[in-house]
Design an enzyme around this catalytic site. Structure first.
Site, mmCIF file in Angstrom:
data_model
loop_
_atom_site.group_PDB
_atom_site.id
_atom_site.type_symbol
_atom_site.label_atom_id
_atom_site.label_comp_id
_atom_site.label_asym_id
_atom_site.label_seq_id
_atom_site.Cartn_x
_atom_site.Cartn_y
_atom_site.Cartn_z
ATOM 1 N N LYS A 288 2.978 3.751 11.771
ATOM 2 C CA LYS A 288 2.028 2.630 11.678
ATOM 3 C C LYS A 288 1.611 2.115 13.053
ATOM 4 O O LYS A 288 1.807 0.949 13.406
ATOM 5 C CB LYS A 288 2.589 1.479 10.843
ATOM 6 C CG LYS A 288 2.844 1.872 9.403
ATOM 7 C CD LYS A 288 3.204 0.688 8.545
ATOM 8 C CE LYS A 288 3.439 1.063 7.100
ATOM 9 N NZ LYS A 288 4.668 1.826 6.859
HETATM 10 P P1 5BU Z 1 10.104 2.547 -1.592
HETATM 11 O O1 5BU Z 1 11.567 2.587 -1.393
HETATM 12 O O2 5BU Z 1 9.577 3.609 -2.574
HETATM 13 O O3 5BU Z 1 9.598 1.164 -1.891
HETATM 14 O O4 5BU Z 1 9.542 2.980 -0.150
HETATM 15 C C1 5BU Z 1 8.185 3.079 0.144
HETATM 16 C C2 5BU Z 1 7.963 3.597 1.548
HETATM 17 O O5 5BU Z 1 6.560 3.629 1.826
HETATM 18 C C3 5BU Z 1 8.599 2.764 2.650
HETATM 19 O O6 5BU Z 1 8.997 3.657 3.668
HETATM 20 C C4 5BU Z 1 7.469 1.883 3.161
HETATM 21 O O7 5BU Z 1 7.621 1.619 4.539
HETATM 22 C C5 5BU Z 1 6.250 2.761 2.926
HETATM 23 N N1 5BU Z 1 5.033 1.979 2.597
HETATM 24 C C6 5BU Z 1 4.918 1.153 1.505
HETATM 25 O O8 5BU Z 1 5.836 1.007 0.741
HETATM 26 N N2 5BU Z 1 3.773 0.461 1.275
HETATM 27 C C7 5BU Z 1 2.702 0.573 2.072
HETATM 28 O O9 5BU Z 1 1.658 -0.046 1.801
HETATM 29 C C8 5BU Z 1 2.835 1.433 3.191
HETATM 30 C C9 5BU Z 1 3.990 2.134 3.405
HETATM 31 BR BR1 5BU Z 1 1.450 1.650 4.303
#
Ligand code: 5BU
Length: 461
Positions: A288
């Protein structure tokens, strides 16, 4: 005043110009229309309002609005002439007071007629309609003074709206030509230019070879029958590779946050590359980047992690402007990015206008932008979002789980099926996989559910 006189008058006051003009998108246009100053010519303003009244007299609606700023004074005159209530939507977000988005009185489900000065592509009209619909207003009809688009009517029709106009570009050009105000050559140039804007976005003309990473990802999706990206957000290398051992066969990309690792050392990257080779996936550091070009250039290539050495793509915030792409990618080959065009966290500050700017920048930088990270609240919302993408750019979607829900820190989840039906090309899953007892088994379920839905969607196209 007749329409013909009105057109000639527009040219006289400098509202229509011919020459060379750089548009917001960076494209050079041979003509320019700007109706803003018309408000200072009372006779013209009165006339345009009369044209509009005549055009909309027989339509059914409860309230009238004009899109700020240019069309708002025009709409207020029309509303007054027709004895209809006027409302309008704030252009800027309000951070204090009542925070009301719409000014004026209206009832839930009121039908609103939307007036605007021009239509070029239809994109901003659709955004306006969607924003008003969020406030409980029904939008069906748009009326513009000049339709300068090549296919705006069609675009709006596809999105479920009607477009009416007082005059088209053709009519305007004919009038100016007949009056010797422009030459045949100028007229043809404008027509050609308008048509060329259409060709640019023709999906059958997408050349994926311009971005090898996009091509590689699309091939991997087919080859592995997978749309799954694992977001492996764990703190220890041991755990990282233990999970990757099991999940590797199921994924097309591995998304990392390398700065989460507590025991990062020089062995990490070579091992990661080995895994990527063995299981055939793309490495994707979710860094990012968000700073000015010069800073991100160093953040990407230097420091402890030297991300550009091993991560084939990265995520980028466009908040600092287009220069960030130059800083990141100039002089590098085979690297690409995904731009954050929407986020999955509750209350995030990205709005429609910001997303649209991200699309515009990506359209101009396809060599180093493969697509967008985005989210939506349901299938319809994602569909509308994806419909605005320049063709050929992909949508990767985080905030996905087997069931809908949220976490304690504002993350919002939709289901695998919703994400893919809406148009996600890949889903990004973190805790839904690595937080489970058997990550390999769960990853398989995610992959299969996503692939089934993806095949269904692609067959329908
Ligand atoms: P989760 O554990 O499935 O909630 O992780 C989602 C990943 O995607 C996590 O590494 C976030 O930093 C990343 N992410 C997100 O969740 N939402 C966004 O809008 C963005 C990245 Br951009």
């Amino acid at each position: 005043m007749t329409k013909k006189q009105f057109i000639l008058e527009l040219e006289k006051i400098g509202a229509i110009k011919f020459g060379k003009f750089t548009l917001k998108s960076g494209i050079i246009s041979p003509f320019y229309i700007d109706l803003r100053d018309m408000i200072s010519y009372p006779e013209m303003l009165d006339n345009v309002a009369d044209f509009l009244v005549r055009r909309i007299k027989k339509m059914e609606f409860d309230v009238i609005t004009g899109i700020p700023y240019t069309a708002l004074p025009i709409a207020s005159l029309v509303a007054s002439k027709m004895k209809k209530p006027l409302i309008y939507m704030r252009k800027e977000e309000k951070a204090y007071g009542t925070g009301k988005k719409i000014i004026g009185k209206f009832k839930e489900k009121d039908k609103c007629l939307v007036i605007d000065d021009l239509i070029t592509t239809g994109e901003s009209k659709i955004e306006t309609a969607e924003a008003m619909e969020k406030e409980g207003i029904v939008v069906q009809d748009f009326v513009v003074v000049i339709d300068r688009s090549a296919n705006g009517k069609e675009q709006l029709k596809n999105a479920g709206y009607n477009l009416h106009s007082i005059m088209t570009l053709d009519k305007m050009l004919d009038t100016l030509y007949d009056n010797y105000s422009i030459t045949r050559c100028q007229k043809d140039e404008v027509i050609e230019f308008t048509k060329s804007l259409l060709k640019k976005d023709d999906p059958s003309k997408i050349d994926y070879s311009i971005n090898p990473l996009t091509k590689k990802l699309l091939n991997l999706i087919k080859k592995k029958k997978s749309n799954l990206i694992l977001s492996l957000d764990v703190e220890k290398q041991d755990e990282f590779f233990k999970i990757l051992d099991k999940v590797g066969p199921e994924i097309v990309m591995l998304k990392t946050h390398v700065d989460i690792l507590e025991d990062y050392d020089e062995k990490f990257v070579p091992r990661l590359k080995e895994y990527a080779k063995k299981f055939d996936f793309i490495i994707f550091e979710d860094r990012k980047f968000a700073d000015i070009g010069n800073t991100v250039r160093m953040q990407y290539r230097s420091g402890i992690y030297k991300i550009s050495d091993w991560s084939e793509c990265v995520t980028v915030h466009m908040v600092a402007g287009e220069g960030i792409l130059k800083g990141l990618f100039d002089g590098l080959e085979g690297r690409s990015s995904f731009v954050l065009a929407r986020m999955s966290s509750k209350g995030n500050l990205i709005n429609e206008a910001y997303s649209r700017k991200c699309f515009d920048i990506a359209r101009k930088n396809r060599k180093v932008v493969s697509g967008f990270i985005g989210h939506g609240k349901d299938v319809e919302d994602i569909r509308k979002f994806k419909a605005k993408f320049p063709p050929g750019l992909l949508l990767l979607m985080p905030g996905v789980k087997l069931e809908k829900g949220s976490d304690a820190m504002g993350q919002q989840y939709i289901t695998v099926e919703e994400a893919i039906q809406g148009g996600a090309d890949c889903i990004i899953v973190g805790r839904g996989i690595y937080g489970q007892k058997d990550p390999g088994e769960v990853a398989k379920i995610y992959r299969e559910r996503a692939w089934k839905e993806y095949e269904k969607r692609e067959r329908k196209r």
